[in-house]
Design a protein around this motif. Structure first.
Motif, PDB file in Angstrom:
ATOM      1  N   VAL A   8      34.790  33.672  64.495  1.00 42.82           N
ATOM      2  CA  VAL A   8      35.181  34.572  65.584  1.00 42.82           C
ATOM      3  C   VAL A   8      34.596  34.018  66.875  1.00 42.82           C
ATOM      4  O   VAL A   8      33.376  33.842  66.985  1.00 42.82           O
ATOM      5  N   SER A   9      35.448  33.734  67.846  1.00 41.80           N
ATOM      6  CA  SER A   9      34.952  33.206  69.118  1.00 41.80           C
ATOM      7  C   SER A   9      34.175  34.275  69.874  1.00 41.80           C
ATOM      8  O   SER A   9      34.370  35.482  69.654  1.00 41.80           O
ATOM      9  N   SER A  10      33.312  33.839  70.760  1.00 44.79           N
ATOM     10  CA  SER A  10      32.552  34.794  71.575  1.00 44.79           C
ATOM     11  C   SER A  10      33.486  35.615  72.450  1.00 44.79           C
ATOM     12  O   SER A  10      33.216  36.789  72.737  1.00 44.79           O
ATOM     13  N   VAL A  11      34.615  35.021  72.860  1.00 42.14           N
ATOM     14  CA  VAL A  11      35.579  35.744  73.700  1.00 42.14           C
ATOM     15  C   VAL A  11      36.226  36.877  72.908  1.00 42.14           C
ATOM     16  O   VAL A  11      36.326  38.013  73.381  1.00 42.14           O
ATOM     17  N   ASN A  12      36.687  36.584  71.689  1.00 42.57           N
ATOM     18  CA  ASN A  12      37.289  37.625  70.857  1.00 42.57           C
ATOM     19  C   ASN A  12      36.264  38.691  70.483  1.00 42.57           C
ATOM     20  O   ASN A  12      36.575  39.892  70.473  1.00 42.57           O
TER      21      ASN A  12
END
Length: 286
Positions: A23-27
């Motif tokens: 999971v990306s930090s943005v998501n």
């Protein structure tokens, strides 16, 4: 719908997770922002909760989640089963017998809350290497048996699966269709493999099992109108979910069948498509 949804249902693989399975930090930040704004977040995945606990912990996830493509709903982090739709025992026998007659190992997914294992595996000596890799990767509990008659938790079987070549799985699906007709629901589709190998998974469920069936039951119990639900996904096990939600969102990398039933599109899973969709939903995507 011209206001924020009450419930946002999010798929994992191919949707929230990047190609590296993270999971990306943005998501992650987008989901936190959605929760802070009053939107309930629900994960709906083909995995079990034990196959994604690191992901759930990274999201600080709490509450109900749909697992095994809709065969059950569990509470996280307790792992308590809230709802389940197991296969009929006689059908499990027939499916297993059919797959074993074709030389395939059989993986019976269990309701871990009431069974003492995650999977019962029949014929493990014929397990596909990808299956062994996946089970080892997630350190799930497996009970390996020679005969289905020795399985003391057959009534808690949520899904039966086997892996092989696309041709092998298509042949197995045809035989199961002949043996059981419409008593069960099945799909065979590309599975997560190693080193780019071409492998398909055949999955068999109780008829009527899908993510939307379980989500819609939750909505009815929680008095959430279907028009207040947004859902985002990419794969064949997301079709009913995307079609049933008030706002059905397909990521750019979604299967064409998913794109056809979606009424919204967002960026690919490797371009933070979930975050892009959340931003638009919070702006009143209409």
């Amino acid at each position: 719908m011209n206001k924020m949804p009450s419930l946002l249902v999010v798929d994992l693989d191919g949707t929230l997770l990047c190609p590296q399975g993270q999971v990306s930090s943005v998501n992650r930040g987008a989901l936190h922002a959605a929760r802070d704004s009053g939107i309930e977040i629900m994960i709906a995945t083909g995995r079990t909760h034990m196959e994604c606990h690191d992901i759930l912990d990274s999201l600080e996830y709490q509450g109900p989640m749909v697992i095994a493509s809709g065969a059950a709903m569990v509470d996280w982090p307790s792992g308590r089963t809230l709802e389940r739709t197991p296969l009929v025992e006689s059908d499990s026998h027939l499916v297993t017998t059919t797959l074993r007659s074709l030389g395939h190992a059989v993986m019976l997914l269990k309701d871990r809350h009431v069974a003492d294992t995650d999977y019962t595996i029949i014929g493990s000596e014929q397990m596909h290497p990808t299956s062994e890799w996946w089970l080892d990767l997630h350190e799930v509990q497996c009970k390996r048996l020679d005969h289905l008659e020795d399985d003391d938790s057959l009534q808690y079987t949520l899904r039966i699966a086997s892996l092989g070549t696309p041709a092998d799985m298509a042949r197995a699906a045809e035989n199961i269709k002949k043996a059981l007709g419409d008593r069960v629901f099945f799909r065979h589709w590309p599975a997560v493999g190693r080193d780019g190998e071409c492998v398909h998974m055949l999955e068999i469920f109780m008829q009527g099992v899908n993510k939307w069936t379980m989500v819609s039951q939750y909505c009815e119990a929680s008095e959430i109108g279907f028009e207040q639900v947004a859902a985002i996904g990419d794969g064949l096990n997301d079709i009913e979910l995307i079609a049933g939600a008030g706002i059905g969102i397909a990521v750019e990398n979604a299967d064409q069948a998913v794109r056809r039933v979606a009424n919204r599109m967002t960026r690919s899973h490797d371009q933070d498509g979930v975050a892009h969709a959340v931003e638009r939903l919070m702006d009143g995507w209409s």
